[in-house]
Design an enzyme around this catalytic site. Structure first.
Site, PDB file in Angstrom:
ATOM      1  N   LYS A  77       6.308  -1.769   2.175  1.00 22.37           N
ATOM      2  CA  LYS A  77       5.186  -1.708   3.036  1.00 22.37           C
ATOM      3  C   LYS A  77       3.797  -2.535   2.164  1.00 22.37           C
ATOM      4  O   LYS A  77       3.319  -2.096   1.132  1.00 22.37           O
ATOM      5  CB  LYS A  77       5.086   0.188   1.795  1.00 22.37           C
ATOM      6  CG  LYS A  77       4.287   0.826   2.993  1.00 22.37           C
ATOM      7  CD  LYS A  77       4.050   2.099   2.870  1.00 22.37           C
ATOM      8  CE  LYS A  77       2.697   3.301   2.759  1.00 22.37           C
ATOM      9  NZ  LYS A  77       3.140   3.246   4.666  1.00 22.37           N
ATOM     10  N   ARG A 117       7.541   3.865  -4.184  1.00 23.12           N
ATOM     11  CA  ARG A 117       8.337   3.139  -3.533  1.00 23.12           C
ATOM     12  C   ARG A 117       7.621   1.928  -3.776  1.00 23.12           C
ATOM     13  O   ARG A 117       7.276   1.193  -3.478  1.00 23.12           O
ATOM     14  CB  ARG A 117       7.824   3.547  -2.279  1.00 23.12           C
ATOM     15  CG  ARG A 117       8.458   2.916  -1.251  1.00 23.12           C
ATOM     16  CD  ARG A 117       8.349   3.188   0.196  1.00 23.12           C
ATOM     17  NE  ARG A 117       6.721   4.270   0.303  1.00 23.12           N
ATOM     18  CZ  ARG A 117       6.593   4.156   1.989  1.00 23.12           C
ATOM     19  NH1 ARG A 117       7.871   5.226   2.492  1.00 23.12           N
ATOM     20  NH2 ARG A 117       5.670   5.185   1.748  1.00 23.12           N
ATOM     21  N   ARG A 158      -7.984 -20.029  -1.672  1.00 21.37           N
ATOM     22  CA  ARG A 158      -6.973 -20.507  -0.549  1.00 21.37           C
ATOM     23  C   ARG A 158      -5.800 -21.584  -1.093  1.00 21.37           C
ATOM     24  O   ARG A 158      -6.192 -22.535  -0.694  1.00 21.37           O
ATOM     25  CB  ARG A 158      -7.702 -20.314   0.740  1.00 21.37           C
ATOM     26  CG  ARG A 158      -6.371 -20.566   1.790  1.00 21.37           C
ATOM     27  CD  ARG A 158      -7.126 -20.365   2.737  1.00 21.37           C
ATOM     28  NE  ARG A 158      -6.009 -19.504   4.090  1.00 21.37           N
ATOM     29  CZ  ARG A 158      -5.123 -20.451   4.311  1.00 21.37           C
ATOM     30  NH1 ARG A 158      -5.668 -21.401   4.579  1.00 21.37           N
ATOM     31  NH2 ARG A 158      -4.696 -19.656   5.601  1.00 21.37           N
ATOM     32  N   GLU A 164      11.552   2.113  14.777  1.00 21.47           N
ATOM     33  CA  GLU A 164      10.977   3.424  13.708  1.00 21.47           C
ATOM     34  C   GLU A 164       9.627   3.506  15.207  1.00 21.47           C
ATOM     35  O   GLU A 164       9.262   2.856  15.854  1.00 21.47           O
ATOM     36  CB  GLU A 164      10.387   3.522  12.315  1.00 21.47           C
ATOM     37  CG  GLU A 164       9.933   1.329  12.121  1.00 21.47           C
ATOM     38  CD  GLU A 164       9.421   1.656  10.861  1.00 21.47           C
ATOM     39  OE1 GLU A 164       9.462   2.245   9.672  1.00 21.47           O
ATOM     40  OE2 GLU A 164      10.183   0.364  10.119  1.00 21.47           O
ATOM     41  N   TYR A 194       0.682  -1.533  -0.149  1.00 19.50           N
ATOM     42  CA  TYR A 194      -0.163  -0.056  -0.509  1.00 19.50           C
ATOM     43  C   TYR A 194       0.770   1.013  -0.130  1.00 19.50           C
ATOM     44  O   TYR A 194       1.775   1.576  -0.078  1.00 19.50           O
ATOM     45  CB  TYR A 194      -1.148  -0.202   1.556  1.00 19.50           C
ATOM     46  CG  TYR A 194      -0.497   0.407   2.565  1.00 19.50           C
ATOM     47  CD1 TYR A 194       0.384  -0.643   2.834  1.00 19.50           C
ATOM     48  CD2 TYR A 194      -1.011   1.234   3.449  1.00 19.50           C
ATOM     49  CE1 TYR A 194       0.853  -0.652   4.495  1.00 19.50           C
ATOM     50  CE2 TYR A 194       0.144   1.867   4.588  1.00 19.50           C
ATOM     51  CZ  TYR A 194       0.650   0.876   5.374  1.00 19.50           C
ATOM     52  OH  TYR A 194       1.123   1.419   6.246  1.00 19.50           O
TER      53      TYR A 194
END
Ligand code: PMP
Length: 286
Positions: free
Chosen positions: A150, A52, A101, A182, A33
């Site tokens: 991310k 990114r 799945r 972070e 995301y």
């Protein structure tokens, strides 16, 4: 107001925006995301967020489903259709819906799922928290070791925010091997004797887009920067602390694990960097 949401090429009212229960994002957190802020109806640091996104997709062996121009056009239409003056655009790309799945990745020709939605936040740039500063607690960093990607695996950061809330604090800073990595959704800094200290880039942290912009601006303003790890004790003994993210810009941190940082009020370096960042990123917005 009903939002307009983008799903796989369609712009839909939010109650009609749907993805499959077999989507890899839903079943496996197999997706990435980006969050881009909007000020004055324009996109902040957009090129860097798009770059990114492409890197995150490549690291997970996922194709980039859209051209650079298409990404920009979709973001701009989301701003326009939703009448966003200040706010955020959330974008997610997952490995799509293989119809069942399975741990194995689906065939390469499985279409990815692409979703964008907006969050209107009037006053985003004038957040009163920037005037008072926020408090953080430390928690162990129990995330996986590819924090440079991310991904939408946000359960642990979510747990960390809840732990902060339960402790009466605003946010959590992650600590690993004795050093701050972070924040739960931001990059972290301290200032000591005029030097800005922030952890160096590696797979241990997300390579923040706001971090890159703020460090560039600090460098241009002749401020001293050291990219190295620091401890919670160092943060507590620092003159200032702050964090950066696309949604909070530069945010002063005035308390770490209950100890006041510096004067216990936002310091001059964080204030100045917030000002410069807001001014310069607004000028460069698209
Ligand atoms: N680290 C983490 C873990 C984050 O979730 C975020 C916000 N997405 C950041 C750092 C800050 O990155 P950016 O400046 O690109 O928003």
């Amino acid at each position: 107001m009903t939002r307009t949401v983008y799903v796989n090429g369609d712009y839909l009212p939010e109650d009609q925006a749907k993805v499959s229960v077999f989507d890899r994002g839903f079943l496996m957190a197999d997706g990435v995301y980006e969050v881009t802020s909007v000020l004055d109806g324009r996109l902040i640091d957009f090129g860097a967020h798009r770059a990114r996104l492409k890197r995150s997709l490549a690291e997970l062996d996922m194709a980039n489903p859209l051209s650079d121009d298409d990404w920009l056009a979709i973001h701009r239409r989301m701003v326009a259709d939703n009448g966003i003056d200040q706010g955020l655009i959330y974008l997610q790309v997952t490995r799509g819906n293989p119809g069942d799945r399975d741990f194995a990745y689906p065939p390469k020709d499985t279409a990815p799922t692409v979703v964008l939605f907006t969050q209107s936040k009037p006053g985003l740039a004038d957040n009163p928290a920037a005037d008072t500063g926020i408090s953080v607690i430390s928690v162990p960093d129990l995330r996986w070791h590819r924090r440079d990607i991310k991904t939408v695996q946000l359960l642990y950061p979510s747990m960390a925010k809840m732990a902060a809330k339960a402790a009466g604090a605003d946010d959590a800073w992650f600590v690993e091997d004795g050093f701050v990595t972070e924040g739960s959704s931001n990059n972290t800094y301290i200032v000591k004797d005029g030097v800005i200290v922030t952890r160096a880039l590696s797979n241990d942290i997300l390579h923040g887009i706001t971090r890159a912009a703020v460090l560039r601006l600090a460098h241009e303003a002749q401020m001293k920067i050291e990219e190295r790890s620091f401890t919670i004790a160092e943060a507590q003994a620092a003159d200032e602390a702050f964090f950066t993210s696309a949604s909070a810009f530069v945010m002063p941190v005035v308390s770490v694990d209950g100890a006041a940082v510096g004067t216990g009020k936002p310091g001059p370096v964080a204030r100045r960097l917030r000002e410069i960042y807001l001014e310069e990123s607004r000028k460069a917005a698209v």
